[in-house]
Write a protein that holds these residues in place. Structure first.
Motif, PDB file in Angstrom:
ATOM      1  N   LEU A   1       0.831  -1.209   0.000  1.00 16.14           N
ATOM      2  CA  LEU A   1       0.000   0.000   0.000  1.00 16.14           C
ATOM      3  C   LEU A   1       0.861   1.253   0.000  1.00 16.14           C
ATOM      4  O   LEU A   1       0.530   2.254  -0.650  1.00 16.14           O
ATOM      5  CB  LEU A   1      -0.928  -0.018   1.219  1.00 16.14           C
ATOM      6  CG  LEU A   1      -2.026  -1.089   1.217  1.00 16.14           C
ATOM      7  CD1 LEU A   1      -2.723  -1.151   2.574  1.00 16.14           C
ATOM      8  CD2 LEU A   1      -3.051  -0.817   0.112  1.00 16.14           C
ATOM      9  N   ASP A   2       1.988   1.188   0.724  1.00 13.50           N
ATOM     10  CA  ASP A   2       2.920   2.321   0.726  1.00 13.50           C
ATOM     11  C   ASP A   2       3.480   2.582  -0.671  1.00 13.50           C
ATOM     12  O   ASP A   2       3.862   3.713  -1.001  1.00 13.50           O
ATOM     13  CB  ASP A   2       4.077   2.051   1.689  1.00 13.50           C
ATOM     14  CG  ASP A   2       3.666   2.230   3.145  1.00 13.50           C
ATOM     15  OD1 ASP A   2       2.678   2.934   3.402  1.00 13.50           O
ATOM     16  OD2 ASP A   2       4.332   1.647   4.025  1.00 13.50           O
ATOM     17  N   ASN A   3       3.542   1.515  -1.490  1.00 14.75           N
ATOM     18  CA  ASN A   3       4.080   1.645  -2.845  1.00 14.75           C
ATOM     19  C   ASN A   3       2.961   1.829  -3.872  1.00 14.75           C
ATOM     20  O   ASN A   3       3.072   1.394  -5.017  1.00 14.75           O
ATOM     21  CB  ASN A   3       4.933   0.419  -3.181  1.00 14.75           C
ATOM     22  CG  ASN A   3       6.290   0.464  -2.513  1.00 14.75           C
ATOM     23  OD1 ASN A   3       7.190   1.182  -2.964  1.00 14.75           O
ATOM     24  ND2 ASN A   3       6.442  -0.282  -1.426  1.00 14.75           N
ATOM     25  N   HIS A   4       1.860   2.411  -3.405  1.00 11.69           N
ATOM     26  CA  HIS A   4       0.781   2.889  -4.279  1.00 11.69           C
ATOM     27  C   HIS A   4      -0.068   1.777  -4.889  1.00 11.69           C
ATOM     28  O   HIS A   4      -0.759   2.004  -5.884  1.00 11.69           O
ATOM     29  CB  HIS A   4       1.338   3.777  -5.405  1.00 11.69           C
ATOM     30  CG  HIS A   4       2.253   4.854  -4.904  1.00 11.69           C
ATOM     31  ND1 HIS A   4       1.817   5.880  -4.084  1.00 11.69           N
ATOM     32  CD2 HIS A   4       3.596   5.044  -5.065  1.00 11.69           C
ATOM     33  CE1 HIS A   4       2.836   6.662  -3.773  1.00 11.69           C
ATOM     34  NE2 HIS A   4       3.934   6.185  -4.344  1.00 11.69           N
ATOM     35  N   SER A   5      -0.016   0.565  -4.307  1.00 11.94           N
ATOM     36  CA  SER A   5      -0.956  -0.468  -4.743  1.00 11.94           C
ATOM     37  C   SER A   5      -2.287  -0.230  -4.035  1.00 11.94           C
ATOM     38  O   SER A   5      -2.360   0.507  -3.052  1.00 11.94           O
ATOM     39  CB  SER A   5      -0.416  -1.854  -4.396  1.00 11.94           C
ATOM     40  OG  SER A   5      -1.284  -2.860  -4.878  1.00 11.94           O
ATOM     41  N   THR A   6      -3.340  -0.819  -4.551  1.00  8.58           N
ATOM     42  CA  THR A   6      -4.645  -0.722  -3.887  1.00  8.58           C
ATOM     43  C   THR A   6      -4.981  -2.069  -3.247  1.00  8.58           C
ATOM     44  O   THR A   6      -4.455  -3.121  -3.645  1.00  8.58           O
ATOM     45  CB  THR A   6      -5.750  -0.358  -4.878  1.00  8.58           C
ATOM     46  OG1 THR A   6      -5.920  -1.432  -5.815  1.00  8.58           O
ATOM     47  CG2 THR A   6      -5.407   0.933  -5.619  1.00  8.58           C
ATOM     48  N   TYR A   7      -5.870  -2.033  -2.280  1.00  6.76           N
ATOM     49  CA  TYR A   7      -6.273  -3.269  -1.596  1.00  6.76           C
ATOM     50  C   TYR A   7      -6.906  -4.244  -2.588  1.00  6.76           C
ATOM     51  O   TYR A   7      -6.623  -5.446  -2.570  1.00  6.76           O
ATOM     52  CB  TYR A   7      -7.247  -2.921  -0.465  1.00  6.76           C
ATOM     53  CG  TYR A   7      -7.628  -4.101   0.402  1.00  6.76           C
ATOM     54  CD1 TYR A   7      -6.694  -5.050   0.817  1.00  6.76           C
ATOM     55  CD2 TYR A   7      -8.946  -4.267   0.832  1.00  6.76           C
ATOM     56  CE1 TYR A   7      -7.047  -6.119   1.626  1.00  6.76           C
ATOM     57  CE2 TYR A   7      -9.307  -5.332   1.639  1.00  6.76           C
ATOM     58  CZ  TYR A   7      -8.359  -6.265   2.039  1.00  6.76           C
ATOM     59  OH  TYR A   7      -8.714  -7.322   2.834  1.00  6.76           O
ATOM     60  N   ALA A   8      -7.724  -3.721  -3.494  1.00  4.13           N
ATOM     61  CA  ALA A   8      -8.376  -4.583  -4.491  1.00  4.13           C
ATOM     62  C   ALA A   8      -7.349  -5.259  -5.386  1.00  4.13           C
ATOM     63  O   ALA A   8      -7.466  -6.448  -5.714  1.00  4.13           O
ATOM     64  CB  ALA A   8      -9.352  -3.759  -5.331  1.00  4.13           C
ATOM     65  N   ASN A   9      -6.295  -4.506  -5.773  1.00  2.00           N
ATOM     66  CA  ASN A   9      -5.257  -5.096  -6.624  1.00  2.00           C
ATOM     67  C   ASN A   9      -4.457  -6.155  -5.878  1.00  2.00           C
ATOM     68  O   ASN A   9      -4.050  -7.171  -6.459  1.00  2.00           O
ATOM     69  CB  ASN A   9      -4.320  -4.008  -7.145  1.00  2.00           C
ATOM     70  CG  ASN A   9      -4.977  -3.142  -8.203  1.00  2.00           C
ATOM     71  OD1 ASN A   9      -5.957  -3.556  -8.817  1.00  2.00           O
ATOM     72  ND2 ASN A   9      -4.459  -1.940  -8.405  1.00  2.00           N
ATOM     73  N   ILE A  10      -4.219  -5.908  -4.598  1.00  2.00           N
ATOM     74  CA  ILE A  10      -3.481  -6.895  -3.791  1.00  2.00           C
ATOM     75  C   ILE A  10      -4.258  -8.203  -3.726  1.00  2.00           C
ATOM     76  O   ILE A  10      -3.699  -9.297  -3.894  1.00  2.00           O
ATOM     77  CB  ILE A  10      -3.214  -6.342  -2.379  1.00  2.00           C
ATOM     78  CG1 ILE A  10      -2.246  -5.158  -2.445  1.00  2.00           C
ATOM     79  CG2 ILE A  10      -2.660  -7.429  -1.464  1.00  2.00           C
ATOM     80  CD1 ILE A  10      -2.086  -4.422  -1.123  1.00  2.00           C
ATOM     81  N   LEU A  11      -5.571  -8.118  -3.491  1.00  2.00           N
ATOM     82  CA  LEU A  11      -6.400  -9.331  -3.403  1.00  2.00           C
ATOM     83  C   LEU A  11      -6.462 -10.066  -4.740  1.00  2.00           C
ATOM     84  O   LEU A  11      -6.545 -11.300  -4.772  1.00  2.00           O
ATOM     85  CB  LEU A  11      -7.811  -8.961  -2.944  1.00  2.00           C
ATOM     86  CG  LEU A  11      -7.954  -8.403  -1.524  1.00  2.00           C
ATOM     87  CD1 LEU A  11      -9.412  -8.073  -1.229  1.00  2.00           C
ATOM     88  CD2 LEU A  11      -7.419  -9.392  -0.489  1.00  2.00           C
ATOM     89  N   ALA A  12      -6.416  -9.312  -5.836  1.00  2.00           N
ATOM     90  CA  ALA A  12      -6.539  -9.923  -7.167  1.00  2.00           C
ATOM     91  C   ALA A  12      -5.215 -10.435  -7.707  1.00  2.00           C
ATOM     92  O   ALA A  12      -5.190 -11.139  -8.730  1.00  2.00           O
ATOM     93  CB  ALA A  12      -7.138  -8.906  -8.134  1.00  2.00           C
ATOM     94  N   ASP A  13      -4.108 -10.122  -7.044  1.00  2.00           N
ATOM     95  CA  ASP A  13      -2.786 -10.514  -7.527  1.00  2.00           C
ATOM     96  C   ASP A  13      -2.656 -12.037  -7.573  1.00  2.00           C
ATOM     97  O   ASP A  13      -3.107 -12.750  -6.671  1.00  2.00           O
ATOM     98  CB  ASP A  13      -1.710  -9.931  -6.601  1.00  2.00           C
ATOM     99  CG  ASP A  13      -0.323 -10.010  -7.218  1.00  2.00           C
ATOM    100  OD1 ASP A  13       0.143 -11.139  -7.473  1.00  2.00           O
ATOM    101  OD2 ASP A  13       0.290  -8.953  -7.438  1.00  2.00           O
ATOM    102  N   ASP A  14      -2.027 -12.544  -8.642  1.00  2.00           N
ATOM    103  CA  ASP A  14      -1.846 -13.995  -8.800  1.00  2.00           C
ATOM    104  C   ASP A  14      -1.019 -14.600  -7.665  1.00  2.00           C
ATOM    105  O   ASP A  14      -1.150 -15.801  -7.366  1.00  2.00           O
ATOM    106  CB  ASP A  14      -1.164 -14.298 -10.139  1.00  2.00           C
ATOM    107  CG  ASP A  14      -2.077 -14.022 -11.319  1.00  2.00           C
ATOM    108  OD1 ASP A  14      -3.311 -13.971 -11.106  1.00  2.00           O
ATOM    109  OD2 ASP A  14      -1.563 -13.858 -12.445  1.00  2.00           O
ATOM    110  N   ASP A  15      -0.160 -13.797  -7.049  1.00  2.00           N
ATOM    111  CA  ASP A  15       0.695 -14.306  -5.972  1.00  2.00           C
ATOM    112  C   ASP A  15       0.015 -14.256  -4.601  1.00  2.00           C
ATOM    113  O   ASP A  15       0.588 -14.679  -3.602  1.00  2.00           O
ATOM    114  CB  ASP A  15       1.999 -13.499  -5.904  1.00  2.00           C
ATOM    115  CG  ASP A  15       2.896 -13.773  -7.101  1.00  2.00           C
ATOM    116  OD1 ASP A  15       2.830 -14.897  -7.618  1.00  2.00           O
ATOM    117  OD2 ASP A  15       3.629 -12.855  -7.519  1.00  2.00           O
TER     118      ASP A  15
END
Length: 702
Positions: free
Chosen positions: A204-218
């Motif tokens: 999040l500090d590096n400008h990702s969003t919570y939704a993108n984190i949840l959707a990440d393949d990793d």
């Protein structure tokens, strides 16, 4: 007169709400430029929950035990109000501004959290174990319909999460390298673990969003409530897959022995279990009879186990029958010595002296009663002649029995009839022509017993299990059948530690062998006989409630033989299931030194006969295709009714009133099916106060 500090300390022992009301709300100026507290203050102001921060102007008594407390240095600190899962304030955390000191929790015994946001089912509750990260996350996630649950002490984090998970689904964050440490303590709780490669806050500090984190393949999202459950076993009869062996049918030492034999011999549990049952029957049939109806019957068993060459049959039997074979060898050694002495004493005697000697000293008889390579006729002759009252045909080459001359010739029908009569009644009748070389005036034996433990290859057993004569004569209807998976290709031979782990040092096997020795050679050395020479055995009795439990199971089996039910095509076999259950339950009790059968013995014995029945059905493929059995119907209904519930559970009364037929409003049938579902890992039956509840395996909803 009390001082202010003493009054506050005293007030805390009177009531927590009174204590809170004695403190003023914290002000921005009073936070002494503490960035974390200032940001928290601003958050609470934006969210309209300013009552979370108080100014503590005195020392407070903190709870250190059920009835004990100590005065804590809380004067001049900021108090954070901690709530429980009902959003009620229950304790206070004292935080010193601009200090690295650990917060002081007034009552650590109260499960609680600093709640940033509101509690509701339409918000995601994320649990955090420190205030600094929580405040930062709150700013990032305020727009994502999130409420934060903050533990002010990491040691209390797991307890806090479990407490709130009782009322709401809770989310936790962890990274892959910390997954086991974080997730294992929370297994079984209504918790979702978001597992990432990099820390969520860092992303999040590096400008990702919570939704993108949840959707990440990793990113992996793990349902911890399902983690405590095993994979539910299939309920349908699949002829290609072995039935899971009900190891829970055994408890205490016997279960430990079966697991040890399976480990050391590297064989399936079913093979080890069948061998243990064979050993119990060999030892127990000599001393006990099993109850059935208004009479008693032999405790002998017929056990048939499939196992290919090299699958470990010999090794398994060697461990379960270790003391039995040792006892047989010692008895045979003593017999040879007795015969030598008898021959020596007889030598040189003639006339009347010889006649008197023979009258007073009959020739010693061979004590052998464990056979692995025989035919049925000489065994029956030994019963009739009185040479033995108990025997076992125990072999890992079942072909010697099924493909021998007796079972493939014209005498097969009469031989099978003799075996079934011996199994059912303990009687032998064999009439020979008096002109025969084997003529004898003795034609009958009563009160004799024989157990069959036959292990063999599929090519042998498949032919036998589908043989019309074997089925027609009722031999297979009396057998307990196991066709477990073949473990060849999955066994381990190159592990040095495993090779050096000797079964003869295993404490469970040593205890088992000691018990076997005591049962094989009890005092007095010979079992009592009646005036007619018939062995007198202990008539096993029913403990309180056990007889009714037995007939409840028997009735359920009867109902399943009706048209369209699972045992419709297996009536002959089904009618013997209860008999075998009584025999197994009697042997279990006998091994434990008891003369009475309990309801628990009965329940566990029926698990084993149900297993055998499922294996028999696999060979016959008797279940109508395309149709759910009762267990499948009930499992599907429970899953449908509990869908969306957190945790997924139902009251048992709901199942009683609404389950599919024939379970609906039939307590006996319903309980049998619930017990079966529990043994297959589909449900857990638990007590919630005075209510009985059914928890459904979350993995069934996936």
């Amino acid at each position: 007169m009390m001082t202010t500090t003493q009054q506050k300390a005293h007030a805390s022992s009177i009531g927590f709400l009174e204590l809170l009301s004695s403190f003023d709300a914290a002000t921005r100026q009073g936070l002494a430029d503490d960035n974390i507290l200032l940001n928290l203050y601003n958050l609470c102001e934006q969210l309209g929950i300013q009552d979370k921060l108080l100014y503590v102007d005195s020392n407070i008594t903190i709870r250190t035990g059920i009835d004990t407390g100590t005065i804590a240095p809380t004067d001049g600190t900021i108090g954070l109000v901690l709530n429980n899962n009902q959003d009620q304030p229950v304790t206070l955390a004292s935080v010193t501004p601009n200090s690295n000191q650990k917060p002081i929790i007034i009552d650590r015994m109260q499960p609680s959290a600093l709640i940033i946001g509101t509690l509701s089912n339409d918000r995601e509750l994320i649990a955090i174990d420190n205030l600094n990260d929580a405040v930062t996350l709150a700013y990032y996630l305020m727009a994502d319909n999130v409420t934060l649950l903050v533990s002010l002490d990491s040691l209390l984090f797991n307890g806090m999460v479990k407490h709130f998970a009782e009322a709401y689904p809770v989310t936790i964050f962890t990274t892959i390298d910390k997954k086991d440490k974080v997730c294992k303590p929370l297994a079984g709780a209504n918790v979702k673990a978001v597992i990432t490669v990099f820390d969520v806050l860092l992303q999040l500090d590096n400008h990702s969003t919570y939704a993108n984190i949840l959707a990440d393949d990793d990113t992996t999202i793990l349902d911890l409530q399902a983690e405590i459950w095993g994979t539910p076993e299939p309920l349908a009869n699949d002829p290609s897959k072995p039935t899971p062996y009900p190891i829970n049918a055994f408890t205490g030492l016997l279960r430990q022995v079966i697991e040890a034999v399976a480990y050391y011999a590297q064989v399936p549990l079913a093979m080890a279990g069948q061998c243990v049952l064979g050993a119990l029957a060999h030892m127990g049939q000599r001393f006990i009879d099993a109850p059935f109806g208004h009479t008693h019957m032999p405790a002998s068993l017929i056990l048939i186990t499939e196992g290919e060459s090299g699958s470990g049959k010999t090794q398994a039997m060697g461990l379960t029958h270790f003391k039995i074979k040792e006892y047989e060898r010692q008895q045979y050694t003593d017999y040879l010595s007795d015969v030598a002495t008898w021959d020596s004493d007889k030598a040189g005697l003639k006339g009347k002296e010889l006649s008197k000697f023979l009258d007073d000293n009959p020739k010693p008889q061979n004590p052998k009663n464990l056979f692995d390579d025989a035919t049925i006729e000489p065994i029956l002759d030994r019963f009739i002649s009185g040479e033995m009252n108990n025997a076992s045909w125990t072999t890992d080459e079942a072909g010697q029995f099924f493909n021998g001359h007796t079972m493939t010739g014209d005498t097969a029908g009469s031989a099978l009839s003799a075996i079934t009569k011996l199994y059912s009644d303990g009687e032998v009748s064999r009439l020979r022509s008096q002109k025969s070389a084997y003529a004898t005036p003795q034609t009958d034996a009563h009160g004799v017993r024989m157990t069959l433990l036959l292990q063999g290859q599929r090519v042998v057993l498949e032919q036998a299990l589908t043989d019309p004569l074997m089925n027609g004569q009722g031999f297979l209807a009396r057998a307990l059948i196991a066709c477990p998976e073949d473990l060849r290709g999955q066994r381990t031979w190159n592990d040095e530690q495993r090779r050096n782990d000797s079964p003869y040092d295993n404490p469970y096997l040593i205890e088992y062998w000691s018990r076997c020795h005591a049962l094989l050679d009890p005092l007095p050395a010979k079992e009592p006989v009646s005036s007619t020479g018939t062995p007198q055995r202990i008539k096993m009795q029913w403990a309180k409630g056990a007889e009714q439990a037995f007939y409840e199971h028997m009735q359920a089996i009867e109902n399943r033989q009706a048209q369209g039910q699972s045992l419709e095509y297996l009536k002959a076999y089904a009618s013997r299931m209860a008999e075998n259950a009584s025999r197994i339950a009697s042997l279990m009790a006998f091994f434990e030194g008891r003369k009475a059968i309990t309801t628990d013995d009965i329940a566990r014995a029926f698990m084993l006969v149900e297993y055998s029945t499922s294996e028999r059905l696999r060979y016959l493929d008797a279940t109508p295709t395309g149709e759910q059995n009762d267990s499948e119907k009930l499992s599907s209904w429970l899953v449908d009714k509990a869908r969306g519930k957190k945790p997924p559970m139902l009251n048992r009364t709901d199942a009683y009133n609404g389950a599919p037929k024939p379970m609906r409003k039939n307590n006996k049938v319903l309980q049998n099916e619930l017990d079966n579902l529990e043994s297959m890992g589909h449900i857990r039956q638990m007590q919630d106060g005075k209510k009985k509840v059914i928890y459904i395996n979350p993995k069934l909803f996936i």
